[in-house]
Enzyme design. Structure first.
Site, PDB file in Angstrom:
ATOM      1  N   ASN A 164       1.249  -9.729  10.043  1.00 50.10           N
ATOM      2  CA  ASN A 164       1.988  -9.978   8.809  1.00 50.10           C
ATOM      3  C   ASN A 164       3.396 -10.357   9.266  1.00 50.10           C
ATOM      4  O   ASN A 164       4.215  -9.485   9.558  1.00 50.10           O
ATOM      5  CB  ASN A 164       2.026  -8.745   7.905  1.00 50.10           C
ATOM      6  CG  ASN A 164       2.726  -9.055   6.589  1.00 50.10           C
ATOM      7  OD1 ASN A 164       3.371 -10.096   6.445  1.00 50.10           O
ATOM      8  ND2 ASN A 164       2.603  -8.147   5.634  1.00 50.10           N
ATOM      9  N   GLU A 172      -3.898 -13.838   9.689  1.00 50.46           N
ATOM     10  CA  GLU A 172      -2.602 -13.671   9.008  1.00 50.46           C
ATOM     11  C   GLU A 172      -2.828 -12.919   7.705  1.00 50.46           C
ATOM     12  O   GLU A 172      -3.699 -13.295   6.914  1.00 50.46           O
ATOM     13  CB  GLU A 172      -1.985 -15.044   8.719  1.00 50.46           C
ATOM     14  CG  GLU A 172      -0.682 -14.979   7.928  1.00 50.46           C
ATOM     15  CD  GLU A 172      -0.144 -16.372   7.548  1.00 50.46           C
ATOM     16  OE1 GLU A 172      -0.763 -17.393   7.945  1.00 50.46           O
ATOM     17  OE2 GLU A 172       0.878 -16.419   6.850  1.00 50.46           O
ATOM     18  N   ARG A 201       4.165 -16.039  -6.043  1.00 55.01           N
ATOM     19  CA  ARG A 201       5.566 -15.597  -6.049  1.00 55.01           C
ATOM     20  C   ARG A 201       6.503 -16.812  -5.950  1.00 55.01           C
ATOM     21  O   ARG A 201       6.120 -17.925  -6.291  1.00 55.01           O
ATOM     22  CB  ARG A 201       5.771 -14.580  -4.914  1.00 55.01           C
ATOM     23  CG  ARG A 201       4.864 -13.349  -5.091  1.00 55.01           C
ATOM     24  CD  ARG A 201       5.102 -12.328  -4.025  1.00 55.01           C
ATOM     25  NE  ARG A 201       6.470 -11.815  -4.060  1.00 55.01           N
ATOM     26  CZ  ARG A 201       7.055 -11.177  -3.043  1.00 55.01           C
ATOM     27  NH1 ARG A 201       6.382 -10.974  -1.920  1.00 55.01           N
ATOM     28  NH2 ARG A 201       8.290 -10.741  -3.158  1.00 55.01           N
ATOM     29  N   ALA A 238       8.928 -12.104   6.193  1.00 57.96           N
ATOM     30  CA  ALA A 238       9.808 -13.235   5.850  1.00 57.96           C
ATOM     31  C   ALA A 238       9.768 -14.336   6.910  1.00 57.96           C
ATOM     32  O   ALA A 238       9.974 -15.518   6.592  1.00 57.96           O
ATOM     33  CB  ALA A 238      11.232 -12.738   5.652  1.00 57.96           C
ATOM     34  N   TYR A 240       4.885  -4.291  -3.194  1.00 60.33           N
ATOM     35  CA  TYR A 240       4.255  -3.960  -1.908  1.00 60.33           C
ATOM     36  C   TYR A 240       3.474  -2.651  -1.916  1.00 60.33           C
ATOM     37  O   TYR A 240       2.843  -2.308  -0.917  1.00 60.33           O
ATOM     38  CB  TYR A 240       5.321  -3.936  -0.807  1.00 60.33           C
ATOM     39  CG  TYR A 240       5.982  -5.292  -0.636  1.00 60.33           C
ATOM     40  CD1 TYR A 240       5.243  -6.388  -0.214  1.00 60.33           C
ATOM     41  CD2 TYR A 240       7.335  -5.479  -0.917  1.00 60.33           C
ATOM     42  CE1 TYR A 240       5.822  -7.634  -0.078  1.00 60.33           C
ATOM     43  CE2 TYR A 240       7.932  -6.723  -0.774  1.00 60.33           C
ATOM     44  CZ  TYR A 240       7.168  -7.797  -0.359  1.00 60.33           C
ATOM     45  OH  TYR A 240       7.739  -9.036  -0.224  1.00 60.33           O
ATOM     46  N   ARG A 245      10.376   0.037  -0.400  1.00 58.24           N
ATOM     47  CA  ARG A 245      10.757  -1.352  -0.665  1.00 58.24           C
ATOM     48  C   ARG A 245       9.886  -1.924  -1.793  1.00 58.24           C
ATOM     49  O   ARG A 245       8.666  -2.019  -1.634  1.00 58.24           O
ATOM     50  CB  ARG A 245      10.542  -2.168   0.612  1.00 58.24           C
ATOM     51  CG  ARG A 245      10.720  -3.645   0.432  1.00 58.24           C
ATOM     52  CD  ARG A 245      10.245  -4.411   1.653  1.00 58.24           C
ATOM     53  NE  ARG A 245      10.492  -5.829   1.470  1.00 58.24           N
ATOM     54  CZ  ARG A 245       9.886  -6.775   2.159  1.00 58.24           C
ATOM     55  NH1 ARG A 245       9.008  -6.452   3.096  1.00 58.24           N
ATOM     56  NH2 ARG A 245      10.159  -8.025   1.926  1.00 58.24           N
ATOM     57  N   PRO A 247       9.700  -8.230   9.767  1.00 57.56           N
ATOM     58  CA  PRO A 247      10.884  -7.569   9.227  1.00 57.56           C
ATOM     59  C   PRO A 247      10.675  -6.948   7.851  1.00 57.56           C
ATOM     60  O   PRO A 247       9.949  -7.489   7.013  1.00 57.56           O
ATOM     61  CB  PRO A 247      11.922  -8.698   9.145  1.00 57.56           C
ATOM     62  CG  PRO A 247      11.145  -9.962   9.194  1.00 57.56           C
ATOM     63  CD  PRO A 247       9.924  -9.662  10.011  1.00 57.56           C
ATOM     64  N   ASN A 248      11.326  -5.814   7.686  1.00 52.14           N
ATOM     65  CA  ASN A 248      11.355  -5.056   6.426  1.00 52.14           C
ATOM     66  C   ASN A 248      10.049  -4.347   6.105  1.00 52.14           C
ATOM     67  O   ASN A 248       9.964  -3.646   5.102  1.00 52.14           O
ATOM     68  CB  ASN A 248      11.781  -5.951   5.243  1.00 52.14           C
ATOM     69  CG  ASN A 248      13.168  -6.529   5.437  1.00 52.14           C
ATOM     70  OD1 ASN A 248      14.123  -5.777   5.638  1.00 52.14           O
ATOM     71  ND2 ASN A 248      13.291  -7.839   5.430  1.00 52.14           N
ATOM     72  N   HIS A 294      -0.958 -10.887   4.240  1.00 54.34           N
ATOM     73  CA  HIS A 294       0.211 -10.573   3.411  1.00 54.34           C
ATOM     74  C   HIS A 294      -0.220  -9.564   2.359  1.00 54.34           C
ATOM     75  O   HIS A 294      -1.287  -9.733   1.742  1.00 54.34           O
ATOM     76  CB  HIS A 294       0.751 -11.826   2.714  1.00 54.34           C
ATOM     77  CG  HIS A 294       1.226 -12.861   3.675  1.00 54.34           C
ATOM     78  ND1 HIS A 294       2.454 -12.821   4.266  1.00 54.34           N
ATOM     79  CD2 HIS A 294       0.589 -13.945   4.185  1.00 54.34           C
ATOM     80  CE1 HIS A 294       2.574 -13.849   5.096  1.00 54.34           C
ATOM     81  NE2 HIS A 294       1.454 -14.542   5.071  1.00 54.34           N
TER      82      HIS A 294
HETATM   83  C1  DQA Z   1       4.973 -10.437   2.816  1.00 53.83           C
HETATM   84  C2  DQA Z   1       5.412 -11.597   1.898  1.00 53.83           C
HETATM   85  C3  DQA Z   1       6.675 -12.241   2.421  1.00 53.83           C
HETATM   86  O1  DQA Z   1       7.062 -13.320   1.580  1.00 53.83           O
HETATM   87  C4  DQA Z   1       7.799 -11.235   2.445  1.00 53.83           C
HETATM   88  O2  DQA Z   1       8.977 -11.810   2.994  1.00 53.83           O
HETATM   89  C5  DQA Z   1       7.446  -9.982   3.164  1.00 53.83           C
HETATM   90  C6  DQA Z   1       6.091  -9.436   3.025  1.00 53.83           C
HETATM   91  C7  DQA Z   1       3.769  -9.670   2.239  1.00 53.83           C
HETATM   92  O3  DQA Z   1       3.182  -8.890   2.985  1.00 53.83           O
HETATM   93  O4  DQA Z   1       3.444  -9.811   1.055  1.00 53.83           O
HETATM   94  O5  DQA Z   1       8.285  -9.343   3.780  1.00 53.83           O
HETATM   95  O6  DQA Z   1       4.577 -10.981   4.069  1.00 53.83           O
END
Ligand code: DQA
Length: 149
Positions: A77, A101, A110, A80, A26, A21, A13-14, A103
Site C-alpha cells: 500500500n 497493490e 475519492r 500517498a 480508513y 487517521r 506514509p501515514n 488500498h
Molecule cells: C490509501 C489511499 C491514498 O490515496 C492515501 O494517500 C493513503 C491511503 C488507501 O489505503 O486507501 O494514504 O492508499
C-alpha cells in the site's frame, strides 16, 4: 523440504497512524491490528510475512530493492506515494517479483488526484476499497501466484 514463500508487506506514509487517521475513510483498525490480521492469514496459508512501514520515500525504495533476492512477492500500500512516486514504481520494477497493490479505500471514488497510481503500471493485481480484508486477499493471491511458479 521447500522453503515457505516470503512476502514483504510494505505500508507507505501515514499508515502508521491508522486507527486515529480519518477512521470514517480508513476504519478503526491500527497498523498493529492490520499486521496481526495479515500474520494470521499468512500462517493459515503457510507463508512468511515481513512488514515494513515508512513515512520516507527513500526508505521504501531501499526496502523494495532489498526484496529482490530476499522475498518471493510484494504486497504494497504505497499510500500517498501511489500518486506521486516514480521512484517507488521503478524500485518495484527492479525487484522483479509478483506485486499486489492494495488500498484500504476506493481511490477511484475519492478526489481526482487519487485516481491515478504510478504503481498500478507495475502491479500484477490491484485492489482498492476492501479495507483491511484487502490485505488478506492480497496475501492469499500472492501465495497462490508464488506456488504456481
Ligand atoms: C490509501 C489511499 C491514498 O490515496 C492515501 O494517500 C493513503 C491511503 C488507501 O489505503 O486507501 O494514504 O492508499
Amino acid at each position: 523440504m521447500t522453503q515457505p514463500a516470503r512476502i514483504l508487506v510494505v505500508n507507505g506514509p501515514n499508515l502508521n497512524v491508522l486507527g486515529t487517521r480519518n477512521p470514517e475513510v480508513y476504519g478503526a483498525e491500527t497498523l498493529a491490528d492490520l499486521e496481526a490480521r495479515v500474520r494470521r492469514r499468512a500462517e493459515a496459508l503457510g507463508v512468511e510475512v515481513e512488514f515494513v512501514q515508512s513515512n520516507h520515500e527513500g526508505e521504501l525504495v531501499d526496502a523494495i530493492q532489498r526484496a529482490r533476492g530476499e522475498a518471493d512477492g510484494i504486497l504494497i500500500n504505497p499510500a500517498a506515494y501511489s500518486h506521486t512516486s516514480v521512484a517507488i514504481r521503478d524500485a518495484l520494477e527492479y525487484a522483479e517479483l509478483p506485486v499486489f497493490e492494495v488500498h484500504l479505500s476506493n481511490i477511484h471514488r475519492r478526489e481526482e488526484f487519487r485516481h491515478r497510481s504510478f504503481v498500478s503500471g507495475v502491479a500484477d493485481a490491484v485492489l482498492a476499497g476492501a479495507g483491511p480484508l484487502g490485505y488478506e486477499l492480497g496475501v492469499e493471491w500472492l501465495a497462490e501466484r508464488i506456488a504456481a511458479r
